[in-house]
Design an enzyme around this catalytic site. Structure first.
Site: not given
Length: 602
Positions: A443-444
């Site tokens: 997620e990043g």
């Protein structure tokens, strides 16, 4: 020579710690006071946590080892879940666990977000590979609730909430990792209000499986007339099977997995390469606003991944503690006992104490973010809602990055406590580290979370949310002398000063014409500093509450005294280093500019 290794221990859900953190640290009672959750009370909190713990201990934890060993399998364009996982998921759905915080109009229970996060910590701790599947459904629920059409909510949202179908987040492409503006998957209008998706996506967690009859993919793609870059991305819904008007399933849609990745860990979580070849899809939300729409799903997932970090840290800690109490070697430093359990060796006990303190700090940060998210929606006044939204935005990248770093560190320490046995797969300690290692990337990456913190979240309100946080810390600091003096008190005071100075420095450099490189160079150290000190604040809040309970004669004295001692451990081992992060924050971009690729290679 064959080594007789200890078998992996049984997981025990930390229900008492979770309830304490929700009530004494995160302040879930503030959420209840809004009236937005009429079915919630303290008794229900306890019942939900007990039931989640029992399910995680009894159903999910026993599948963790076989999931790691056997994994999911891929053949003939289909994925089969690891042994036992499909049946476990059906039990999970029947228990209503995907609908804890979902709105009642969609079939959910509309309970506080923080309570859902606490329940899911037990899921991720028991079986992280399993927990990824419903975690993505929760994120899809939030996205469709915010941007879905009435028809999409009626057909898809309700079935995601019930757990009848699962959700998948479909972003990444081979040439476009974190740079989503570079994606090339196309969405061509079919002339009937639907679109044809064409392209390849990678790293799609639980993108295909046999645990449910259908999977709802939320896909980023480009319309034919879309502008280049991130402003030209739209969000689409593509169902594994075509859905008829009455909700029944038709033919297979035009996309399939073409393989599953062979990963370091989470072997039971199928990470798919998906090929979209004229797949029928519906637009979600507005054209060319897909990235903004998807960020609702991504931010939900980021907080959930932070909770994963806490869960896997808790599992690794329990495993290491059990081994340290069982393994006998050497002489106790305190009792003089020969052949003593290694938990009586100061270095081992130090590691365990710091592990426990950091887990409690990370748990507090994540659950406090959940409380802030609900208060951002339901607090009484617009001013209060704005303040809590600022807290939620500020905490989300910290919860994700700081907590997943904690997960990796503690899983690594768990191996260290096992000694050579930790490096042997049969003990099970290595699996926790292998599983934990993906969370700082999901997620990043954590570097992206740090850049988000200094680049967007810190300055979106001119630093007001950060200064509100500092003010709240100072209130707690003023109350701490009733418990501590000397180093435990001084360490928190110095940490708060460091956060305030670092915040002002980053904001000043961000406003300077030549400050961009300095700010980005400082990002990682700044996030870690704020995480360290916020974690100390969480433990200080817990210690003060424990003292109140002791003074009133409530609760287990030994357990409550442990909460007071735990803050001291954290102060001596984590907060004491907060001031030292200032050098890394202020090092400036010019120093790294000199470390060119040629210098690094030389």
């Amino acid at each position: 020579m064959q080594i007789q290794a200890r078998l992996p221990m049984t997981y025990q859900a930390p229900v008492r710690d979770l309830a304490f953190t929700l009530q004494a640290v995160a302040g879930i009672d503030q959420v209840a006071a809004t009236g937005a959750f009429p079915d919630y009370d303290a008794d229900l909190l306890g019942a939900v946590l007990e039931a989640a713990g029992q399910f995680s201990e009894g159903v999910l934890a026993p599948l963790n080892r076989i999931g790691d060993q056997k994994g999911s399998t891929f053949a003939d364009g289909n994925v089969t879940a690891a042994p036992g996982f499909a049946d476990a998921y059906r039990q999970f759905a029947e228990g209503g666990w995907t609908g804890l915080s979902a709105p009642t109009h969609a079939g959910g229970q509309q309970l506080p977000k923080a309570l859902e996060l606490a329940a899911f910590e037990t899921v991720h701790a028991a079986n992280m590979a399993f927990g990824l599947c419903p975690m993505l459904s929760l994120a899809a629920i939030e996205a469709l609730e915010a941007h879905g059409t009435p028809s999409q909510k009626d057909i898809y949202l309700t079935r995601l909430v019930s757990g009848e179908w699962t959700g998948a987040m479909v972003l990444t492409e081979p040439q476009a990792g974190s740079d989503l503006g570079a994606l090339t998957t196309t969405a061509t209008p079919n002339g009937d209000g639907t679109y044809a998706l064409n392209g390849q996506k990678i790293y799609i967690t639980w993108g295909d499986h046999d645990a449910t009859d259908n999977i709802v993919h939320l896909v980023l793609a480009r319309l034919p007339d879309a502008p280049p870059g991130p402003k030209g991305i739209s969000l689409f819904l593509a169902s594994k099977f075509h859905v008829m008007a009455d909700g029944s399933l038709g033919e297979r849609n035009g996309f399939r997995p073409v393989g599953v990745e062979h990963k370091l860990g989470i072997h039971a979580s199928p990470t798919c390469v998906m090929a979209f070849e004229g797949a029928t899809a519906e637009l979600v939300g507005q054209p060319n606003q897909g990235l903004a729409h998807m960020f609702i799903m991504m931010n939900a997932a980021r907080l959930a991944v932070g909770v994963q970090g806490v869960g896997i840290a808790e599992r690794a800690y329990q495993h290491a503690l059990a081994y340290a109490r069982d393994r006998r070697q050497g002489r106790s430093a305190w009792t003089g006992e020969a052949n003593a359990p290694i938990v009586d060796h100061p270095d081992v006990r130090r590691m365990l104490a710091v592990m426990k303190a950091r887990i409690a700090a990370a748990r507090g940060i994540c659950l406090s973010t959940g409380v802030a998210a609900d208060l951002a929606k339901y607090a009484a006044t617009e001013e209060d809602r704005r303040r809590w939204k600022g807290r939620e935005d500020l905490f989300t990248p910290i919860a994700k990055a700081w907590s997943t770093d904690v997960g990796c560190d503690i899983a690594s320490q768990g191996i260290q406590i096992h000694g050579g046995m930790g490096f042997i797969e049969e003990t099970g300690a290595a699996q926790h580290y292998r599983d934990a290692r993906i969370a700082p990337i999901y997620e990043g990456t954590n570097g992206i979370q740090a850049m988000d913190l200094v680049g967007r979240k810190l300055s979106q309100d001119a630093g007001q949310a950060a200064h509100d946080l500092i003010a709240d810390m100072k209130v707690t600091l003023a109350a701490l002398p009733r418990l501590y003096s000397g180093q435990p008190l001084d360490a928190f005071a110095e940490g708060v000063v460091a956060v305030e100075a670092a915040t002002d420095w980053v904001l000043e450099r961000k406003g300077a014409a030549d400050g961009a490189a300095d700010v980005l160079t400082a990002a990682d150290a700044y996030l870690k500093l704020v995480g360290d000190v916020t974690g100390g604040w969480m433990l200080a809040l817990g210690a003060l509450h424990a003292r109140d309970q002791l003074d009133s004669g409530q609760g287990d004295p030994v357990w409550l005294e442990g909460k007071i001692t735990l803050y001291e451990v954290y102060a001596a081992n984590v907060l004491v280093g907060a001031g030292g992060r200032m050098a890394a924050i202020r090092q400036g971009g010019a120093l790294l500019e000199r470390m060119t690729a040629d210098v690094l290679a030389g």
